[in-house]
Design a protein around this motif. Structure first.
Motif, PDB file in Angstrom:
ATOM      1  N   ASN A  82     -67.662 -76.564 -86.730  1.00 35.99           N
ATOM      2  CA  ASN A  82     -69.118 -76.411 -86.879  1.00 35.99           C
ATOM      3  C   ASN A  82     -69.830 -77.741 -86.675  1.00 35.99           C
ATOM      4  N   PHE A  83     -69.231 -78.805 -87.185  1.00 36.21           N
ATOM      5  CA  PHE A  83     -69.835 -80.133 -87.032  1.00 36.21           C
ATOM      6  C   PHE A  83     -69.883 -80.531 -85.558  1.00 36.21           C
ATOM      7  N   ASP A  85     -69.652 -78.556 -82.910  1.00 38.75           N
ATOM      8  CA  ASP A  85     -70.564 -77.632 -82.207  1.00 38.75           C
ATOM      9  C   ASP A  85     -72.012 -78.067 -82.377  1.00 38.75           C
ATOM     10  N   ARG A  86     -72.372 -78.463 -83.594  1.00 34.81           N
ATOM     11  CA  ARG A  86     -73.752 -78.859 -83.875  1.00 34.81           C
ATOM     12  C   ARG A  86     -74.110 -80.147 -83.126  1.00 34.81           C
ATOM     13  N   LEU A  89     -74.585 -79.235 -79.503  1.00 34.04           N
ATOM     14  CA  LEU A  89     -75.776 -78.416 -79.323  1.00 34.04           C
ATOM     15  C   LEU A  89     -77.042 -79.259 -79.336  1.00 34.04           C
ATOM     16  N   LEU A  90     -77.092 -80.258 -80.225  1.00 33.41           N
ATOM     17  CA  LEU A  90     -78.293 -81.081 -80.372  1.00 33.41           C
ATOM     18  C   LEU A  90     -78.297 -82.289 -79.441  1.00 33.41           C
TER      19      LEU A  90
END
Length: 428
Positions: A82-83, A85-86, A89-90
Motif C-alpha cells: 500500500n505504501f 502503491d501510494r 500513484l502520487l
C-alpha cells in the motif's frame, strides 16, 4: 548576517538542492516531509530516484511475549504494498532510478510497478528478489523499459518475448544468480549495442557465453562455465573470470589453442584477473611457446594458480612473454594434490627473451615456501630491471619458515638496483 528566527531556511534553498536532500533520505522519511508545511506537501513527489525494501515501513514491534507469526508477515506485506502503491500513484514526473529488494513479496505486486516504470522512462533499475527457490519472473512489460541504461537483477528469471530487440541504451548490466538460457543471453547481449560494463555472477541455465559489444569495456564473471568467446569487443580493457571446475569437464583436448582463441582477440586488454580453473582451460590445446598476439596495453595481471601445475605455469609464462608493458603482477598460490611441474622448470627458462622492462610491483600471496614459488620469484628478480617491490605474503593457516624464505630470496640476483623484497605476514 543575522537570521530571522521565523525564517524557513530549508524551504528557501534552490529546488535542485532540496531534491538532492530528499533523494538521500530513506523513502519513508522523504514522504513524511509532506507534513512540514503546505509548501512541502508534494515536494517529495517529484524526486526522480525511488528506493524501497522490506523495511521501507517499520517492521512489527515484538516483545518477549510476542513472536513473529505468518499473520504478522502478511500484514506487514500489505502495508508495504500500500505504501509503494501510494508513492507511485502520487509521484509526478519521470522515475529515473527505481530500486527494490524483498524477501517475501509476490510477483503480482511487482509486476504492476514494473508496468508503471516502463511507462515513465526508468533509466536505472535494480531488482533483488528473495532467493534460490522463489525467483521473480520478469513480466513482458519489463522488456519494454526502452530508456533503461543501468540494470541490476538478483534471483530473477528472464524469458523475453520473441519481439524483444534488446535495450539499445543499456550501458551497465549486472546479473546475480539470474536464470536465463544461453540463447536469451546471446539475444540480450547482441542487441545491447551501447553496453560498457557486464557483470555475471553465478548464472543459472546459461553456461555458454558469447561476449560481444563494440563499446564493452568491463567484463566480470564468476560461476559455472562450459564455453566462452569474445567477438567484436575492441574496447574491452578489463576482464575478470573466476570459473568453477565445470569448465574443464566439458572441454576436450584439441589442436587449437584455447589461450589464443579466447584471449587473442582482446588486444585492448589493460587488466586481467583469473583463477586456476580458467588457467587450466587456457592451457588446453596446442599452447605455443610464444603466442602470435601481444598485449601491448596490458598493465596489470592478477592470478590464482598452482605453482606446481605444469599447464597453469605455462599459461602464466605465456602471459608474461606476451605483455611487454606489464606494470603490476599479483599471484595467489592455490595448491592442490596435482603436482607435475619439473623441479628445474624455471631454471630452464633462463634462455627466454622475457625481459619485463616495465614491471614495478609484484605481490605473491599464500606462499608456503616450496621451490617452484621461490624459483619463480628468482625468475622475476632476474628479468625485471625496474622492479621496485616484491611483496611476499605467507599462507596464514600453516607455519611458514620466514627465515628460510628470506635467506633464499636475498641471495638471488636482481636486475633492478632498487628492488626491495618485503615479507608481509600480517597481510595474509
Amino acid at each position: 548576517m543575522r537570521l530571522n528566527p521565523g525564517s524557513d531556511i530549508i524551504s528557501n534553498l534552490p529546488e535542485n538542492v532540496i531534491e538532492t536532500i530528499l533523494v538521500h533520505l530513506p523513502i519513508r522519511d522523504a514522504v513524511r516531509t509532506s507534513v512540514l508545511s503546505h509548501k512541502w506537501r508534494y515536494k517529495w513527489a517529484t524526486i526522480p530516484e525511488l528506493v524501497f525494501d522490506d523495511y521501507s515501513i517499520p517492521p512489527p514491534v515484538l516483545d518477549e511475549n510476542h513472536i513473529l507469526t505468518a499473520q504478522d508477515v502478511i500484514i506487514h506485506m500489505h502495508k508495504l504494498v500500500n505504501f509503494i502503491d501510494r508513492v507511485l500513484l502520487l509521484h509526478k514526473g519521470p522515475v529515473h532510478k527505481f530500486e527494490f529488494s524483498t524477501l517475501f513479496l509476490k510477483d503480482s505486486f511487482i509486476d504492476a510497478w514494473i508496468l508503471f516504470l516502463s511507462r515513465n522512462g526508468v533509466k536505472e533499475l535494480t531488482l533483488k528478489y528473495r532467493g534460490e527457490k522463489n525467483r521473480y519472473r520478469a513480466p513482458y512489460s519489463f522488456f519494454s523499459c526502452h530508456a533503461i541504461n543501468c540494470l541490476k537483477l538478483r534471483y530473477c528469471i528472464l524469458e523475453p518475448p520473441s519481439v524483444f530487440k534488446g535495450f539499445s541504451l543499456l550501458k551497465s548490466l549486472n546479473l546475480h544468480r539470474v536464470s536465463l538460457s544461453d540463447e536469451v543471453f546471446e539475444t540480450i547481449i547482441s542487441n545491447c549495442i551501447a553496453l560498457e560494463r557486464l557483470r555475471l555472477i553465478e548464472l543459472r541455465g546459461c553456461t555458454r557465453l558469447k561476449i560481444c559489444g563494440l563499446n564493452l569495456q568491463h567484463f566480470d564473471f564468476q560461476g559455472e562455465l562450459t564455453h566462452i568467446c569474445f567477438i567484436d569487443a575492441p574496447r574491452l580493457s578489463f576482464v575478470s573470470i573466476f570459473s568453477d571446475d565445470s569448465l574443464l569437464e566439458h572441454v576436450g583436448q584439441g589442436d587449437s589453442c584455447n589461450f589464443v582463441q579466447v584471449l587473442g582477440p582482446l588486444t585492448g586488454l589493460e587488466k586481467l584477473a583469473t583463477n586456476d580453473n580458467f588457467m587450466k582451460f587456457l592451457a588446453i590445446g596446442n599452447l605455443l611457446a610464444r603466442l602470435p598476439v601481444t598485449f601491448d596495453r596490458l598493465k596489470s595481471i592478477s592470478l590464482v594458480m598452482n605453482f606446481e601445475d605444469w599447464n597453469e605455469t605455462l599459461v602464466m609464462l605465456c602471459l608474461l612473454q606476451s605483455s611487454p608493458n606489464l606494470h603490476e603482477l599479483e599471484i595467489a598460490h592455490n595448491d592442490s594434490d596435482f603436482k607435475d611441474l619439473e623441479e628445474d622448470f624455471w631454471e630452464a627458462q633462463d634462455h627466454l627473451d622475457c625481459s619485463m622492462n616495465h614491471l614495478r610491483v609484484v605481490r605473491v600471496s599464500d606462499v608456503v615456501g616450496i621451490q617452484p614459488e621461490l624459483q619463480f620469484m628468482k625468475f622475476l628478480l632476474v628479468n625485471s630491471p625496474v622492479l621496485e617491490i616484491l611483496s611476499v605474503i605467507p599462507r596464514s593457516e600453516i607455519f611458514v619458515d620466514k627465515t628460510k624464505i628470506m635467506k633464499e630470496l636475498l641471495r638471488f640476483q636482481r636486475a633492478s638496483a632498487i628492488a626491495e623484497i618485503v615479507y608481509n605476514p600480517n597481510l595474509s
